[in-house]
Design an enzyme around this catalytic site. Sequence first.
Site, PDB file in Angstrom:
ATOM      1  N   ASP A  60       0.845  -1.194   0.000  1.00  0.00           N
ATOM      2  CA  ASP A  60       0.000   0.000   0.000  1.00  0.00           C
ATOM      3  C   ASP A  60       0.882   1.246   0.000  1.00  0.00           C
ATOM      4  O   ASP A  60       1.679   1.460   0.921  1.00  0.00           O
ATOM      5  CB  ASP A  60      -0.916  -0.010   1.227  1.00  0.00           C
ATOM      6  CG  ASP A  60      -2.075   0.966   1.075  1.00  0.00           C
ATOM      7  OD1 ASP A  60      -2.297   1.461  -0.047  1.00  0.00           O
ATOM      8  OD2 ASP A  60      -2.756   1.225   2.078  1.00  0.00           O
ATOM      9  N   HIS A  79      -3.719  13.898   1.003  1.00  0.00           N
ATOM     10  CA  HIS A  79      -3.913  12.966   2.125  1.00  0.00           C
ATOM     11  C   HIS A  79      -2.706  13.012   3.063  1.00  0.00           C
ATOM     12  O   HIS A  79      -2.843  13.166   4.273  1.00  0.00           O
ATOM     13  CB  HIS A  79      -4.124  11.547   1.594  1.00  0.00           C
ATOM     14  CG  HIS A  79      -4.213  10.515   2.677  1.00  0.00           C
ATOM     15  ND1 HIS A  79      -5.235  10.491   3.601  1.00  0.00           N
ATOM     16  CD2 HIS A  79      -3.384   9.479   3.004  1.00  0.00           C
ATOM     17  CE1 HIS A  79      -5.050   9.478   4.439  1.00  0.00           C
ATOM     18  NE2 HIS A  79      -3.930   8.858   4.110  1.00  0.00           N
ATOM     19  N   GLU A  85     -10.739   3.896   3.927  1.00  0.00           N
ATOM     20  CA  GLU A  85      -9.837   4.685   3.098  1.00  0.00           C
ATOM     21  C   GLU A  85     -10.159   4.390   1.644  1.00  0.00           C
ATOM     22  O   GLU A  85     -10.093   3.235   1.209  1.00  0.00           O
ATOM     23  CB  GLU A  85      -8.362   4.341   3.383  1.00  0.00           C
ATOM     24  CG  GLU A  85      -7.871   4.866   4.716  1.00  0.00           C
ATOM     25  CD  GLU A  85      -6.352   4.810   4.864  1.00  0.00           C
ATOM     26  OE1 GLU A  85      -5.722   3.911   4.267  1.00  0.00           O
ATOM     27  OE2 GLU A  85      -5.796   5.663   5.579  1.00  0.00           O
ATOM     28  N   GLU A 107      -9.346   4.016  -1.981  1.00  0.00           N
ATOM     29  CA  GLU A 107      -8.110   3.811  -2.731  1.00  0.00           C
ATOM     30  C   GLU A 107      -8.410   3.096  -4.044  1.00  0.00           C
ATOM     31  O   GLU A 107      -9.502   2.585  -4.253  1.00  0.00           O
ATOM     32  CB  GLU A 107      -7.123   2.936  -1.929  1.00  0.00           C
ATOM     33  CG  GLU A 107      -6.807   3.500  -0.548  1.00  0.00           C
ATOM     34  CD  GLU A 107      -5.558   2.900   0.089  1.00  0.00           C
ATOM     35  OE1 GLU A 107      -4.753   2.279  -0.623  1.00  0.00           O
ATOM     36  OE2 GLU A 107      -5.394   3.066   1.314  1.00  0.00           O
ATOM     37  N   ASP A 123      -9.238   0.341   2.185  1.00  0.00           N
ATOM     38  CA  ASP A 123      -8.245  -0.082   3.172  1.00  0.00           C
ATOM     39  C   ASP A 123      -8.808   0.255   4.567  1.00  0.00           C
ATOM     40  O   ASP A 123      -8.508   1.298   5.136  1.00  0.00           O
ATOM     41  CB  ASP A 123      -6.930   0.664   2.897  1.00  0.00           C
ATOM     42  CG  ASP A 123      -5.870   0.366   3.940  1.00  0.00           C
ATOM     43  OD1 ASP A 123      -5.946  -0.683   4.584  1.00  0.00           O
ATOM     44  OD2 ASP A 123      -4.956   1.206   4.096  1.00  0.00           O
ATOM     45  N   ARG A 170      -7.890   3.509  13.637  1.00  0.00           N
ATOM     46  CA  ARG A 170      -6.971   4.619  13.895  1.00  0.00           C
ATOM     47  C   ARG A 170      -6.393   4.631  15.300  1.00  0.00           C
ATOM     48  O   ARG A 170      -5.254   5.058  15.514  1.00  0.00           O
ATOM     49  CB  ARG A 170      -7.676   5.948  13.625  1.00  0.00           C
ATOM     50  CG  ARG A 170      -8.113   6.134  12.201  1.00  0.00           C
ATOM     51  CD  ARG A 170      -6.962   5.947  11.254  1.00  0.00           C
ATOM     52  NE  ARG A 170      -7.308   6.323   9.884  1.00  0.00           N
ATOM     53  CZ  ARG A 170      -6.507   6.151   8.855  1.00  0.00           C
ATOM     54  NH1 ARG A 170      -5.306   5.606   9.026  1.00  0.00           N
ATOM     55  NH2 ARG A 170      -6.873   6.501   7.645  1.00  0.00           N
ATOM     56  N   GLN A 178      -3.737   2.022  15.418  1.00  0.00           N
ATOM     57  CA  GLN A 178      -2.603   2.520  14.624  1.00  0.00           C
ATOM     58  C   GLN A 178      -1.773   3.536  15.413  1.00  0.00           C
ATOM     59  O   GLN A 178      -0.545   3.481  15.418  1.00  0.00           O
ATOM     60  CB  GLN A 178      -3.139   3.163  13.339  1.00  0.00           C
ATOM     61  CG  GLN A 178      -2.061   3.552  12.338  1.00  0.00           C
ATOM     62  CD  GLN A 178      -2.661   4.126  11.046  1.00  0.00           C
ATOM     63  OE1 GLN A 178      -3.877   4.189  10.891  1.00  0.00           O
ATOM     64  NE2 GLN A 178      -1.807   4.519  10.128  1.00  0.00           N
ATOM     65  N   LYS A 225      -4.277  -2.308  10.208  1.00  0.00           N
ATOM     66  CA  LYS A 225      -4.579  -2.347   8.775  1.00  0.00           C
ATOM     67  C   LYS A 225      -4.757  -3.762   8.237  1.00  0.00           C
ATOM     68  O   LYS A 225      -5.352  -3.943   7.177  1.00  0.00           O
ATOM     69  CB  LYS A 225      -3.412  -1.712   7.998  1.00  0.00           C
ATOM     70  CG  LYS A 225      -3.169  -0.248   8.317  1.00  0.00           C
ATOM     71  CD  LYS A 225      -4.012   0.633   7.450  1.00  0.00           C
ATOM     72  CE  LYS A 225      -3.608   2.086   7.584  1.00  0.00           C
ATOM     73  NZ  LYS A 225      -4.467   2.918   6.744  1.00  0.00           N
ATOM     74  N   THR A 242      -9.043  -5.896   4.000  1.00  0.00           N
ATOM     75  CA  THR A 242      -8.934  -4.928   2.911  1.00  0.00           C
ATOM     76  C   THR A 242      -9.869  -5.417   1.807  1.00  0.00           C
ATOM     77  O   THR A 242      -9.765  -6.571   1.399  1.00  0.00           O
ATOM     78  CB  THR A 242      -7.485  -4.879   2.373  1.00  0.00           C
ATOM     79  OG1 THR A 242      -6.595  -4.673   3.467  1.00  0.00           O
ATOM     80  CG2 THR A 242      -7.302  -3.785   1.346  1.00  0.00           C
ATOM     81  N   GLU A 284      -9.671  12.114   7.824  1.00  0.00           N
ATOM     82  CA  GLU A 284      -9.621  13.493   7.334  1.00  0.00           C
ATOM     83  C   GLU A 284     -10.995  14.165   7.382  1.00  0.00           C
ATOM     84  O   GLU A 284     -11.098  15.348   7.673  1.00  0.00           O
ATOM     85  CB  GLU A 284      -9.134  13.518   5.880  1.00  0.00           C
ATOM     86  CG  GLU A 284      -7.670  13.167   5.702  1.00  0.00           C
ATOM     87  CD  GLU A 284      -7.368  12.896   4.239  1.00  0.00           C
ATOM     88  OE1 GLU A 284      -7.457  11.730   3.817  1.00  0.00           O
ATOM     89  OE2 GLU A 284      -7.066  13.849   3.515  1.00  0.00           O
TER      90      GLU A 284
END
Length: 438
Positions: free
Chosen positions: A138, A145, A211, A213, A245, A249, A252, A265, A269, A386
């Site tokens: 990834d 971002h 996420e 992607e 993805d 958080r 993480q 993560k 996925t 975000e």
Amino acid sequence: MPLQSFIEVSPDSHFPIQNLPFGVFQPKEAKPRVGVAIGDLIVDLSVLEELGHFRSSEFREPVLSGSRMDRNEFSEDSLNAFLALGRPAWRKAREIVQHLLSAETPTLRDDTKLRDRVFHAQKDVLMKLPVRIGNYTDFYSSYHHAHNVGTMLRGPENALMPNWKWLPVAYHGRASSVVISGTEVRRPSGQTKPPDASAPVFGPTKSFAYELEMAFLIGPGNSLGEPVPIDRAMDHIFGLVLMNDWSARDIQAWEYQPLGPFLAKNFCTSISPWVVTLEALEPFRKPLPPQDPAPLPYLRAKDDFTFDIRLEAGLQTAKMLATASPSGGGKAPHIITRTNFQNLYWSIAQQLAHHTVNGCNLQPGDLLASGTISGPTEESRGCMLELTWRGANLLKLPNGETRKWLEDGDKLTIAGWCEGYGYRVGFGEVSGRVVPAV
Ligand code: CA
């Protein structure tokens, strides 16, 4: 007038005769096999292959040795064998299918019995993962971002790490937990450390995020120790899919230093089932936006490019799904992100060249993802982190509900398509619904 098929395809369909994406599907009470989407239907390539439509020397000679001559790549439960054949074979296969589906070609058009064997309704089959993924990487290639996340962590002055504009930053992900669209996503548990606590606690994540992607799939690999020069990168890229993805958080934030994401993560996925080829995307090619500073020579392609692919993420809460009427009213996801593939700073050619520059060997079916695709506007922020600025701003939904992070029962859907010349070349969608932790 664009090329037409004898199969009726609605103007807003993602799958006109100009697209012809490849996937793996399983009809009821039969084995998985390779197919191509057209409108609401799937063309069963294993049947076309049995009937000899792919026996032409152009399709096989450049790539197949004698011992593999009898292999039927389209009867397999993954695209890997087909991917290993390389671009001349992919192009030829696409031409053959496009010819057979064209309004001018009578072979399938006028043979009802044959059509019954060759076509399946998409709603009647099960879509499978299109490839056996050996490795998944990834990247982190959207400037906006990286800048937004960096600003949250380090402030706007130090938002980008010093390496970011010099190389496409990435981490190695986990291939075994890549799943097909529609698979439920279980809320992961793990260690988190609340800011005011002296020790971590264990439990389900409280900051579950998506996420948005895209990812590309590797065709022929390269040998260990032999980098792929950037101007040969396209020989190794079959096509693209949509990807979510899923990320935890809070897990993480506690685990990521110093080696990067791990359990935050690798629990799940999701990817979309149809692989859109570079040939289908060709009309929507755009020049890569200027890069400053100029990258090192091994990252400079002669004619580097990106694609104009519109991307959206939509949310449906459990409440929204429960109140959807049987006629379909209220069923459409509420769009929370609108962005474009052109918002990526690094190109897929640069990502591939960088990945192999140390001699790392890619293999057919490897999955290389873009990283979250955010643009400059608030609407184009590609992930939950975000959108809510790390949970500081509530996301307001039309039915009065609000979200800081994804809740159990929420369904997140990502869609993507190119548009122009009187048709769409689309990716369909990738969706997943959050289910409670074990
Ligand atoms: Ca990511």
